[in-house]
Design a protein around this motif. Sequence first.
Motif, PDB file in Angstrom:
ATOM      1  N   ALA A 278      65.844 -53.787  54.389  1.00 54.60           N
ATOM      2  CA  ALA A 278      65.997 -55.241  54.307  1.00 54.60           C
ATOM      3  C   ALA A 278      64.929 -55.852  53.403  1.00 54.60           C
ATOM      4  CB  ALA A 278      65.929 -55.844  55.704  1.00 54.60           C
ATOM      5  N   SER A 279      63.689 -55.355  53.514  1.00 52.64           N
ATOM      6  CA  SER A 279      62.613 -55.864  52.661  1.00 52.64           C
ATOM      7  C   SER A 279      62.894 -55.557  51.192  1.00 52.64           C
ATOM      8  CB  SER A 279      61.276 -55.251  53.085  1.00 52.64           C
ATOM      9  OG  SER A 279      60.967 -55.576  54.418  1.00 52.64           O
ATOM     10  N   LEU A 280      63.334 -54.328  50.923  1.00 55.94           N
ATOM     11  CA  LEU A 280      63.645 -53.956  49.539  1.00 55.94           C
ATOM     12  C   LEU A 280      64.801 -54.787  48.997  1.00 55.94           C
ATOM     13  CD1 LEU A 280      63.282 -50.065  49.713  1.00 55.94           C
ATOM     14  CD2 LEU A 280      61.732 -51.687  48.651  1.00 55.94           C
ATOM     15  N   GLN A 281      65.799 -55.062  49.834  1.00 52.00           N
ATOM     16  CA  GLN A 281      66.923 -55.878  49.392  1.00 52.00           C
ATOM     17  C   GLN A 281      66.471 -57.295  49.048  1.00 52.00           C
ATOM     18  OE1 GLN A 281      70.127 -54.777  48.876  1.00 52.00           O
ATOM     19  NE2 GLN A 281      70.378 -56.798  47.918  1.00 52.00           N
ATOM     20  N   GLU A 282      65.562 -57.846  49.870  1.00 48.71           N
ATOM     21  CA  GLU A 282      65.033 -59.178  49.582  1.00 48.71           C
ATOM     22  C   GLU A 282      64.259 -59.176  48.264  1.00 48.71           C
ATOM     23  OE1 GLU A 282      65.167 -62.198  50.978  1.00 48.71           O
ATOM     24  OE2 GLU A 282      66.682 -61.522  52.391  1.00 48.71           O
ATOM     25  N   VAL A 283      63.467 -58.126  48.050  1.00 45.18           N
ATOM     26  CA  VAL A 283      62.692 -58.044  46.819  1.00 45.18           C
ATOM     27  C   VAL A 283      63.617 -57.898  45.616  1.00 45.18           C
ATOM     28  CG1 VAL A 283      61.038 -56.632  45.557  1.00 45.18           C
ATOM     29  CG2 VAL A 283      60.651 -57.131  47.960  1.00 45.18           C
ATOM     30  N   GLU A 284      64.659 -57.083  45.744  1.00 42.40           N
ATOM     31  CA  GLU A 284      65.604 -56.921  44.644  1.00 42.40           C
ATOM     32  C   GLU A 284      66.311 -58.239  44.323  1.00 42.40           C
ATOM     33  OE1 GLU A 284      68.144 -53.813  45.913  1.00 42.40           O
ATOM     34  OE2 GLU A 284      66.610 -52.250  45.781  1.00 42.40           O
ATOM     35  N   ASP A 285      66.718 -58.973  45.374  1.00 41.95           N
ATOM     36  CA  ASP A 285      67.357 -60.275  45.142  1.00 41.95           C
ATOM     37  C   ASP A 285      66.400 -61.243  44.452  1.00 41.95           C
ATOM     38  OD1 ASP A 285      69.565 -59.233  46.377  1.00 41.95           O
ATOM     39  OD2 ASP A 285      69.187 -60.183  48.318  1.00 41.95           O
ATOM     40  N   THR A 286      65.140 -61.242  44.900  1.00 45.97           N
ATOM     41  CA  THR A 286      64.147 -62.122  44.282  1.00 45.97           C
ATOM     42  C   THR A 286      63.914 -61.736  42.828  1.00 45.97           C
ATOM     43  OG1 THR A 286      63.079 -62.373  46.428  1.00 45.97           O
ATOM     44  CG2 THR A 286      61.812 -63.026  44.510  1.00 45.97           C
ATOM     45  N   LEU A 287      63.865 -60.433  42.561  1.00 46.72           N
ATOM     46  CA  LEU A 287      63.664 -59.963  41.189  1.00 46.72           C
ATOM     47  C   LEU A 287      64.831 -60.382  40.300  1.00 46.72           C
ATOM     48  CD1 LEU A 287      61.807 -58.274  39.377  1.00 46.72           C
ATOM     49  CD2 LEU A 287      63.089 -56.258  40.048  1.00 46.72           C
TER      50      LEU A 287
END
Length: 529
Positions: A212-221
Amino acid sequence: LLPTGLTGNPTYRKVNPADAPIMILALTSKSLTRGQMYDAASTILAQKISQVAGIGSVTVGGSALPAVRVELDLPRINGMGLGLEQIRQAIASANVDTPKGAVDSADRRWQVGANDQMTTPAQYQRIVVGYRHGAPIRLDEVAQVREGLQNDQHMGLANGEPAVLLIIFRQPGANIISAVEGVKAALPQLEASIPAGIDVRIMSDRTSTIRASLQEVEDTLLLAVMLVIGVVWLFLRDWRATLIPALAVPLSLVGTFAAMWLLGYSLDNLSLMALIVATGFVVDDAIVVLENIMRHVEAGMRPLDAALRGAREVGFTVLSMSLSLVAVFLPVLFMGGIVGRLFHEFAVTLSVAIGMSLLVSLTVTPMLASRWLRAKPLPTGGEGATSSGLQAGEAGRGSVARASRLERVWNAIHDGYARSLRGALAHPTLMLLLFFATIGLSVYLYAIVPKGFFPTQDTGLLVGSVQADQSISFQDMSKKLERIVAIVRRNEGVQNVLAFTGGGTANSGFMFMQLKPLDQRRGVQTIIA
């Protein structure tokens, strides 16, 4: 070379004692005892899971290995004139695994062995522990022999049910997601190798919050890249010019990924945070070079000449910008202690991204500008030129009409900024007072803002310990732990509760609480309270 009297085989674990478990499995059964489940968990599951790549150790808790327990009747023993040590020696000598004899020939010798190890209470009950008036005294006459555990001061619970727990830790430096995926892939085969009456359930999995954290970071990126491209298009209003920095950003990030791979880094929260911060930096160099090239193209210069001249003019400026940004993160790079170790990867990743941006802006950006940009036609004298200009004006009238509204918006923003700038320059004393007031307010806010080592991170896993009075019995502690588990399970944000007690510390217990997904519960601090 080890002593022969060791009670168990030596163990070797490669694990960080400060790490939290990456996965917890619970074994429950409606037909088998805790000892039988523990036997399957420790001799089959734990051994195989420990061999999965990235797994450092597997701790089995909640019970102990099966054993035959002998509870002596002390008054009866005393009445028969027997001693405790005499009975112990009789039991030990009757269960020694030694050769039963030997067969010799002229050139060889064979030792004869038999599998006569005692495994059931019925076999132990017939052991002769002494004699009285010439008659043998058997063990079942002076003791109660029953099935039990090697240590019955253990208890494990999974959502209130009796359970055996497998607590899995990773090797230091191993990738958590790869390790957990390896365990999940091996589970079907492992479940087939244990008794069918045992249910194996995944009670806690740290990769869910990591994903979930990686998905949030990918979306932010992705959002950061889109915002950068959108702002460039709004200011340049040329799709060809917009494509150039739009390609510079992913090229810089891909180059950073390659450097991270060479350095042995992984895509974790810190490295991805560095990439998000770098998204704004990596586009700066490309925009500076592109804007200077566009200035020459709009002045009538050929795109190739404009690219060569524009890149040459701002090359030193772009270099100084990048070096100054890298210099900002040098203190983080050489910081010591735990914070320095944690943020070393962040500083290196960000510095590499800035370096890749510098390389792309001085090579790829001018090359693309020389190929994609179009020279602006300059007006020339003569009737033909006038006629050509009129035809071009007719053809472009529609596009001018569409762009006029956007131009008016930008002109209004430009005029407003010009008025505010003139007002600021007209009142230098007021601006200086505002400057010092801002500095003072920053110092005040820094002093009153709460400070901490790291912000509380909602990982979805809570770990708790239960301490009771030193004089509490194991039976009473077990009942209290069951009540505590029932209380915790009533919280609407808790999904699974694992608890265990015993193992030499009868007055303490430990709990693992797996929380529901974040969109189905409140914050972790509220649940803790």
